[in-house]
Design an enzyme around this catalytic site. Structure first.
Site, PDB file in Angstrom:
ATOM      1  N   LYS A   1       0.807  -1.239   0.000  1.00  0.00           N
ATOM      2  CA  LYS A   1       0.000   0.000   0.000  1.00  0.00           C
ATOM      3  C   LYS A   1       0.832   1.278   0.000  1.00  0.00           C
ATOM      4  CE  LYS A   1      -0.610   0.149   5.008  1.00  0.00           C
ATOM      5  NZ  LYS A   1      -1.333  -0.524   6.090  1.00  0.00           N
TER       6      LYS A   1
ATOM      7  N   ARG B   1      -8.508  -0.514  16.754  1.00  0.00           N
ATOM      8  CA  ARG B   1      -8.807  -0.298  15.348  1.00  0.00           C
ATOM      9  C   ARG B   1      -9.680  -1.486  14.959  1.00  0.00           C
ATOM     10  NH1 ARG B   1      -4.423   0.769  10.541  1.00  0.00           N
ATOM     11  NH2 ARG B   1      -4.862  -1.407  10.101  1.00  0.00           N
TER      12      ARG B   1
HETATM   13  C1  LIG Z   1      -0.527  -1.225   6.807  1.00  0.00           C
HETATM   14  C2  LIG Z   1      -0.793  -2.527   7.435  1.00  0.00           C
HETATM   15  C3  LIG Z   1       0.239  -3.445   7.623  1.00  0.00           C
HETATM   16  C4  LIG Z   1       1.686  -3.126   7.279  1.00  0.00           C
HETATM   17  O1  LIG Z   1       2.208  -2.259   8.228  1.00  0.00           O
HETATM   18  P1  LIG Z   1       3.751  -1.846   8.225  1.00  0.00           P
HETATM   19  O2  LIG Z   1       3.909  -1.075   9.476  1.00  0.00           O
HETATM   20  O3  LIG Z   1       3.978  -1.048   7.000  1.00  0.00           O
HETATM   21  O4  LIG Z   1       4.537  -3.098   8.225  1.00  0.00           O
HETATM   22  C5  LIG Z   1      -0.074  -4.681   8.154  1.00  0.00           C
HETATM   23  N1  LIG Z   1      -1.338  -4.991   8.492  1.00  0.00           N
HETATM   24  C6  LIG Z   1      -2.353  -4.133   8.339  1.00  0.00           C
HETATM   25  C7  LIG Z   1      -3.730  -4.550   8.731  1.00  0.00           C
HETATM   26  C8  LIG Z   1      -2.121  -2.875   7.812  1.00  0.00           C
HETATM   27  O5  LIG Z   1      -3.137  -2.007   7.667  1.00  0.00           O
END
Ligand SMILES: *Cc1c(COP(=O)(O)O)cnc(C)c1O
Length: 354
Positions: free
Chosen positions: A35, A128
């Site tokens: 993302k 969350r």
């Molecule tokens: C964005 C996200 C991740 C990845 O997080 P990082 O800190 O970039 O490793 C993993 N799981 C969920 C649910 C996320 O929204």
């Protein structure tokens, strides 16, 4: 053509290798999160070539870009009820926290003669996504197990994204405990127990992640070598994979103090200035639409960032050894949100020679 974002594929590959080795030693498989770079196909391909056979994104639009890549794809934000058709088409699995949505996925997947994999989320304190009532989560898991066109793939947790609650062995033991209760009821092992994101790496390096956790969803640590919970960089990684190039459109000697009556900025705050005399200032042609100043760093460390508006980036170049001229390029090392914004800005050219 500027602004332009450059990606160092070699440095990225090195980061992937480092993280893969660290995780593999502890029997943890990585789901590579795309993302941050809007699911750019060329960059995602580096992740797949680097040996990550699971990719994840929070937006289906981004997963669409990954269609031709040979890897499993996860949607890591609970799906909207209005995007289930696309979910089934572009994602093999998704993180879920609502039975009603899962029932809808099951129904629509049946029409397409597909089976979609479900990972149920437990909220272990970050407030969350996910169930806070773990008995309810277990009952939902039993129901999912009985559905025909969804498959109960496993469970997961996400922390350190909203309330910045830290990962701990107690919290992850709790997750394993929930998983084992489900396994007892459904009489089989769950394939995935996904223990978190890049903020769980520090716990992993201390070997405090319980054995049964077999997956982490990693973005930041792979892309920037960053262990977010301790705000430190990992050994054998590069933090400068993404560099944004911006062009100078004005260079002038100007006072450090503005003149006239100071009002408030767009956030309602009154800006403050101190008088350090006449300084050599440069303006680059990009702004808040294209990157995030707070999560950026200039490669030339002798330049001082004064600030940015939507389309102007204002710098004090007085102390730099380099003699900048109009039309010169300033290099900006991008961090997490800055990279994200550079990739979502249509004004930023994407390097496409990977
Ligand atoms: C964005 C996200 C991740 C990845 O997080 P990082 O800190 O970039 O490793 C993993 N799981 C969920 C649910 C996320 O929204």
């Amino acid at each position: 053509m500027y602004p332009k974002v450059k990606i160092d594929a070699k440095k990225l590959k090195n980061n992937i290798n480092t993280l893969k080795t660290l995780c593999k030693e502890r029997n943890i498989e990585i789901t590579g999160v795309t993302k941050v770079f809007s699911g750019d196909n060329n960059i995602a391909k580096i992740l797949v070539d680097g040996g990550l056979n699971k990719l994840a994104d929070s937006r289906i639009e981004n997963l669409k870009n990954l269609k031709d890549l040979k890897s499993e794809k996860w949607l890591i934000r609970p799906p909207m009820k209005t995007e289930i058709d696309e979910l089934i088409e572009y994602a093999d699995a998704s993180l879920n926290s609502e039975l009603e949505t899962i029932e809808e996925i099951d129904k629509k997947a049946r029409k397409e003669d597909k089976v979609h994999k479900i990972i149920l989320m437990a909220d272990l304190g970050d407030i969350r996504e996910g169930y806070v009532d773990y008995e309810e989560l277990i009952e939902v898991a039993i129901k999912v197990e009985e559905m025909k066109n969804v498959h109960l793939y496993g469970i997961g947790v996400n922390l350190t994204c909203f309330s910045f609650i830290q990962y701990s062995s107690e919290k992850l033991e709790k997750l394993v405990n929930i998983a084992e209760k489900i396994e007892k009821r459904i009489n089989r092992k769950l394939e995935i127990i996904s223990g978190g994101n890049s903020a769980a790496i520090d716990l992993m390096l201390r070997n405090e992640i319980p054995n049964r956790i077999n997956n982490l969803r990693l973005g930041e640590s792979i892309l920037f070598g960053k262990e977010r919970s301790k705000y430190k960089y990992l050994e054998n990684t590069n933090k400068d994979v993404f560099i944004l190039e911006a062009e100078i459109i004005e260079i002038k000697n100007k006072p450090s103090m503005p003149w006239g009556e100071i009002g408030v900025d767009s956030y309602g705050n009154k800006p403050e200035f101190s008088d350090i005399g006449i300084r050599k200032k440069a303006i680059c042609a990009l702004g808040k639409q294209d990157f995030d100043v707070e999560t950026s760093r200039l490669i030339d460390e002798d330049i001082k960032i004064l600030g940015a508006s939507s389309d102007h980036f204002i710098l004090d170049i007085t102390d730099s050894n380099k003699k900048y001229e109009l039309g010169d390029i300033i290099e900006i090392e991008l961090g997490y949100f800055s990279t994200m914004r550079a990739f979502t800005s249509k004004y930023v050219k994407k390097h496409n020679q990977l």
